[in-house]
Design a protein around this motif. Sequence first.
Motif, PDB file in Angstrom:
ATOM      1  N   PHE A 149       0.800  -1.219   0.000  1.00 61.36           N
ATOM      2  CA  PHE A 149       0.000   0.000   0.000  1.00 61.36           C
ATOM      3  C   PHE A 149       0.836   1.274   0.000  1.00 61.36           C
ATOM      4  O   PHE A 149       1.878   1.373   0.646  1.00 61.36           O
ATOM      5  N   SER A 150       0.323   2.271  -0.730  1.00 55.93           N
ATOM      6  CA  SER A 150       1.046   3.524  -0.933  1.00 55.93           C
ATOM      7  C   SER A 150       1.313   4.266   0.370  1.00 55.93           C
ATOM      8  O   SER A 150       2.319   4.963   0.489  1.00 55.93           O
ATOM      9  N   ASP A 151       0.437   4.120   1.359  1.00 56.64           N
ATOM     10  CA  ASP A 151       0.634   4.816   2.639  1.00 56.64           C
ATOM     11  C   ASP A 151       1.968   4.416   3.278  1.00 56.64           C
ATOM     12  O   ASP A 151       2.653   5.247   3.868  1.00 56.64           O
ATOM     13  N   GLU A 154       5.122   5.482   0.636  1.00 53.59           N
ATOM     14  CA  GLU A 154       5.498   6.897   0.619  1.00 53.59           C
ATOM     15  C   GLU A 154       6.375   7.243   1.822  1.00 53.59           C
ATOM     16  O   GLU A 154       7.311   8.048   1.719  1.00 53.59           O
ATOM     17  N   ARG A 166       5.791   2.410  -6.608  1.00 60.28           N
ATOM     18  CA  ARG A 166       4.488   2.018  -7.150  1.00 60.28           C
ATOM     19  C   ARG A 166       3.845   1.107  -6.118  1.00 60.28           C
ATOM     20  O   ARG A 166       4.442   0.135  -5.671  1.00 60.28           O
ATOM     21  N   ASN A 168      -0.366   0.048  -4.184  1.00 57.05           N
ATOM     22  CA  ASN A 168      -1.826   0.117  -4.286  1.00 57.05           C
ATOM     23  C   ASN A 168      -2.389   1.150  -3.319  1.00 57.05           C
ATOM     24  O   ASN A 168      -1.884   1.330  -2.207  1.00 57.05           O
ATOM     25  N   TYR A 169      -3.454   1.817  -3.759  1.00 55.20           N
ATOM     26  CA  TYR A 169      -4.068   2.883  -2.956  1.00 55.20           C
ATOM     27  C   TYR A 169      -5.343   2.360  -2.297  1.00 55.20           C
ATOM     28  O   TYR A 169      -6.280   1.931  -2.977  1.00 55.20           O
ATOM     29  N   ASP A 171      -8.720   3.004  -0.583  1.00 48.93           N
ATOM     30  CA  ASP A 171      -9.709   4.085  -0.546  1.00 48.93           C
ATOM     31  C   ASP A 171     -10.087   4.419   0.894  1.00 48.93           C
ATOM     32  O   ASP A 171     -10.038   3.565   1.783  1.00 48.93           O
ATOM     33  N   ARG A 172     -10.488   5.682   1.089  1.00 41.56           N
ATOM     34  CA  ARG A 172     -10.856   6.141   2.433  1.00 41.56           C
ATOM     35  C   ARG A 172     -11.936   7.204   2.367  1.00 41.56           C
ATOM     36  O   ARG A 172     -12.088   7.880   1.348  1.00 41.56           O
ATOM     37  N   VAL A 181      -9.802  -0.896  -3.043  1.00 43.51           N
ATOM     38  CA  VAL A 181      -8.592  -0.389  -3.690  1.00 43.51           C
ATOM     39  C   VAL A 181      -8.987   0.280  -4.992  1.00 43.51           C
ATOM     40  O   VAL A 181      -9.839  -0.226  -5.726  1.00 43.51           O
ATOM     41  N   SER A 182      -8.399   1.426  -5.286  1.00 41.87           N
ATOM     42  CA  SER A 182      -8.712   2.091  -6.557  1.00 41.87           C
ATOM     43  C   SER A 182      -7.429   2.320  -7.350  1.00 41.87           C
ATOM     44  O   SER A 182      -6.324   2.266  -6.817  1.00 41.87           O
TER      45      SER A 182
END
Length: 259
Positions: A149-151, A154, A166, A168-169, A171-172, A181-182
């Motif tokens: 996950f991107s959180d 990053e 790279r 996965n994001y 959603d929230r 996931v989007s």
Amino acid sequence: MERRSEVSKDFVCDVWKTDRTLPREELIYLRQELQRFRKIDLIQISSFLKDASLFCFDMDSTLIKEEVIDELARYAGVYEEVAQVTKEAMEGNLNFHEALHKRCSYLKDLPVSIFDDLYFKLHPNYGVPELFQELRKKNAKTAVFSGGFSDILERFKQEYSIDEVRANYLDRAGDKLLGTVSGTVVDKNIKRDSLLELQSRFQMRKENVVAVGDGANDQLMLEAAGIGIGFHAKDGLKANISNWIDFASMDVLLYLFEE
């Protein structure tokens, strides 16, 4: 046989030069023979890194010891449920996309702040901090491609000055995760395509591109690189590659550079 100057804090490197490329079967045999005496890793490369280089990594169980989705599941009290989905996927009953979406659904309603707590409980694999410190000094480009996950990515990017990530994001809505996931899902194809994209953007020759991962979904990325290495790899990946490291720490990758 010649001994390289030491660049790893715990492991030395001996170079054996040969005028032929050893087939996979011979490499496996040599590994087995060497490992009868001590913990020795053996990899084969056509040449050392001389010029600008690009290093692409998997994240979970490669750069860090943990699998982030498992740790999130523990927080949410749904570890057994998520583990069951992982088992279904490994048995071939779910593809990567289906398994990811199903596992993420169990994370619904977790607070977004969970990532702040979790990040500081993750452990880099041995030699990872030293490797990135030296890669920066060598002006190497670095990238991490994760099915996680991107959180988390990053934060990792910032701590280790990674050039590209790279992931996965999740959603929230407000301060809660929605369990979905989007965007583009980072799977084995996206990992390979991301490596090729960065190779082109940074104008790297293939022989100066290194890829490192531990699982079957890293295979295409490793095959696309000039030097693909399985790091403490799972059997599903080992069955389809020639180069892997079983014992050494991540900083032994610094031996790939020409002295």
